[in-house]
Each structure stands twice: as structure tokens, then as C-alpha cells.
Design a protein around this motif. Structure first.
Motif: not given
Length: 322
Positions: A78-80, A189-193, A213-222, A276-280
Motif C-alpha cells: 500500500p502507498l505508505p 526481500r521477505p513479504y511483509s505486512i 493480534n495484528i490489525e492491518k494498516h491497509h488492504t494488503y494481499v494476505v 505499530n509492527v511489521e511482520v515479515c
């Protein structure tokens, strides 16, 4: 990197230096996209010019397809997130162009006149399949005509890996089917959300596996439901863990609309709610299963953790993003 958000309604700011510009939508900023940008960087260095990257938002499907809107569009970046990935490529300028119906209806010549020439562009790079203007009528073959000889161009041919074209479509398909290792190879690089840790059902604590429990910031491919080895960035650190994506069939008869993303962080016992987190995602361990009892689930999760630890040992370097 300076970022400018441009639209068809506004004039382009003046005063840019001579610039080599990389053009593309760049969802994922995969290794094919990186080739386009790095080709531009090499030319910019040769010409002693600034390096610019131009991308677009939202995805054209959101504007052009009646069945798609921003709520159901799924992005690799997503854009950011994309902006951060592009920044790592080292451009001096990033231009994010608003893709709306007015932008989509402009003629190819209008795109060149309104968006490229005012930026003092002396050279453009793009992939061989890049198009611009209404109905995609402008291509890299027509660009010399529309530029009227005022800038040069370099077309980057198809970039492949093991005979496969590297594309955002291929990356998305690998993610959706859980093949995060192949997605990683195409992305470089690893895919991340990215998301925020929110309060969940607290069920993991009762069985010895407290999860974030991760609430996605944006509409990622899961990735498809299942268990994955992961690293999670939280509080300035990269930590190893195992992620479960799915619907908790052992405890629920009805599935929620979106799969849940839960991360069990190894050897960790801190309160990170609201962080805020990032999961790879590194490797797929197994698909989602329904177990007959909580005890069966616990036994399987212990095996999952050992498999995840072993998988992550093969990737000693932590990701370069945050």
C-alpha cells in the motif's frame, strides 16, 4: 528524498533540476521494478542529474473497474509502504500522481506535457510494457514522438528469474497461495505486512502461546491461511516468531470476513498493545487445521514453533526495512 503529490488539477511546481525519471506503478517494488529504478540511477549518475521516481495512486483498477474499489483492492505495498520501499532505492524525488477519472481520460501527449516536461526530465526509464494516456495508447514506442525529442529514454526489457517473468501479478499469486519463499525471491526481500497490535480473544495465553493480534494498516494481499515462520519488528527490534493466519476453526464454527493474523513471538513477554509492527513472512509451515481438542492444538503448535525456529536459522540476517 522529497515527495510531491501531484494531480491533474494542479500545476507542477517549478524549479526542479535536470532529472532522470523512472516511471511505473511499482506495486511491491520487486526486483523488476528495482532494475528500472537502478537503470535510471546509473544514467542520472552518468549525466550528473537528479534521480526521480514517478508512481501513481490508487491502482487504476479502483478507477476503471466497476467491481473494484479501494476497500477490496489488495496491494503488495500500500502507498505508505511503497513510499518507504522506493526511498530505499535512493531517489532525490518521488512523485505520487493521483490516478482518477480525469487523469485516466487524458491523451498521451497531455500526460507528457503536464507531468514530464515541467519536471525538467532529460531521460526516462520504464519497463517494456509501460503505457500512459487514455486507454494506454501511449507506450515506450510512442514516447519519442510525444516527447518531441526533448528527452531520451531507456526501455528495460523483461526481467526474469529461472525463466519466469518477474511481475506484481506473480508476486501476488505466490503470496495468496502461501509460497512466501518464491514471493521473497521475486521481491528481493521477505513479504511483509504492517499493522497495529490489538487486543484479541486472549485465548493464546490460556494454552501457553500468547499472540500479538495484528490489525492491518491497509488492504494488503494476505497469505493463505496457515502457519508461517516470521520476524516481527516492534519497539525498534526484529524478533523471531511464528504467525498463524486464518479463522481459528478449532474454536469457531463461523469464519470472519478477513483472516486473522496472530504472531507468537519466541521468548517474549512484554505488553505491546497499540504498537505499530511489521511482520515479515519467511516460510510456510502448514495449512490451517481444525483440531479435536485444545491439547491437540497445543501439541501441534509446539511442533510449529520448532519448525519455525529451524526455518529462521537459515535466514540469519534481519530485514532491512522497518
Amino acid at each position: 528524498m522529497q515527495t510531491f503529490y501531484l494531480s491533474h488539477q494542479n500545476e507542477i511546481p517549478a524549479g526542479f533540476p535536470d532529472m532522470v525519471l523512472a516511471l511505473g506503478y511499482f506495486d511491491g517494488v520487486h526486483t523488476g521494478h528495482q532494475e528500472v529504478i537502478r537503470t535510471a540511477a546509473a544514467i542520472a549518475a552518468e549525466k550528473s542529474c537528479a534521480l526521480g521516481v514517478m508512481t501513481f495512486h490508487p491502482h487504476p483498477k479502483v478507477v476503471l473497474s466497476p467491481d473494484t474499489d479501494e476497500s477490496n483492492m489488495r496491494y503488495i505495498t500500500p502507498l505508505p509502504h511503497k513510499e518507504d520501499c522506493l526511498q530505499r532505492e535512493g531517489p532525490d524525488y518521488l512523485f505520487v500522481v493521483q490516478f482518477d477519472k480525469q487523469f485516466a481520460s487524458q491523451e498521451p501527449q497531455e500526460f507528457v506535457d503536464h507531468y514530464l516536461l515541467p519536471l525538467q526530465v532529460v531521460h526516462v526509464t520504464a519497463g517494456f510494457d509501460y503505457s500512459y494516456g487514455r486507454l494506454g495508447r501511449g507506450t515506450m514506442e510512442t514516447l519519442p514522438f510525444h516527447s518531441r525529442g526533448r528527452f531520451g529514454q531507456t526501455v528495460v526489457g523483461e526481467v526474469t528469474r529461472e525463466g519466469e517473468k518477474i511481475s506484481s501479478t506473480a508476486v501476488k499469486e505466490y503470496i495468496r497461495t502461501g509460497d512466501v519463499e518464491k514471493a521473497r525471491a521475486l521481491l528481493g526481500r521477505p513479504y511483509s505486512i504492517r499493522g497495529m497490535v490489538e487486543s484479541g480473544e486472549q485465548r493464546g495465553r490460556t494454552i501457553g502461546f500468547p499472540t500479538a493480534n495484528i490489525e492491518k494498516h491497509h488492504t494488503y494481499v494476505v497469505p493463505q491461511p496457515g502457519v508461517y515462520s516470521v520476524r516481527i519488528h516492534v519497539g525498534g527490534r526484529w524478533l523471531d516468531g511464528a504467525a498463524s493466519i486464518g479463522f481459528k476453526p478449532t474454536f469457531h464454527d463461523e469464519a470472519p470476513e478477513d483472516p486473522l493474523i496472530e504472531v507468537y513471538i519466541f521468548d517474549f513477554n512484554e505488553d505491546i498493545y497499540g504498537e505499530n509492527v511489521e511482520v515479515c513472512f519467511y516460510t510456510f509451515i502448514r495449512g490451517e487445521e481444525a483440531f479435536n481438542s485444545a491439547q491437540e492444538l497445543i501439541e501441534e503448535m509446539n511442533r510449529d514453533v520448532e519448525k519455525a525456529r529451524g526455518a529462521l536459522a537459515a535466514y540469519p540476517d534481519v530485514p532491512g526495512s522497518s
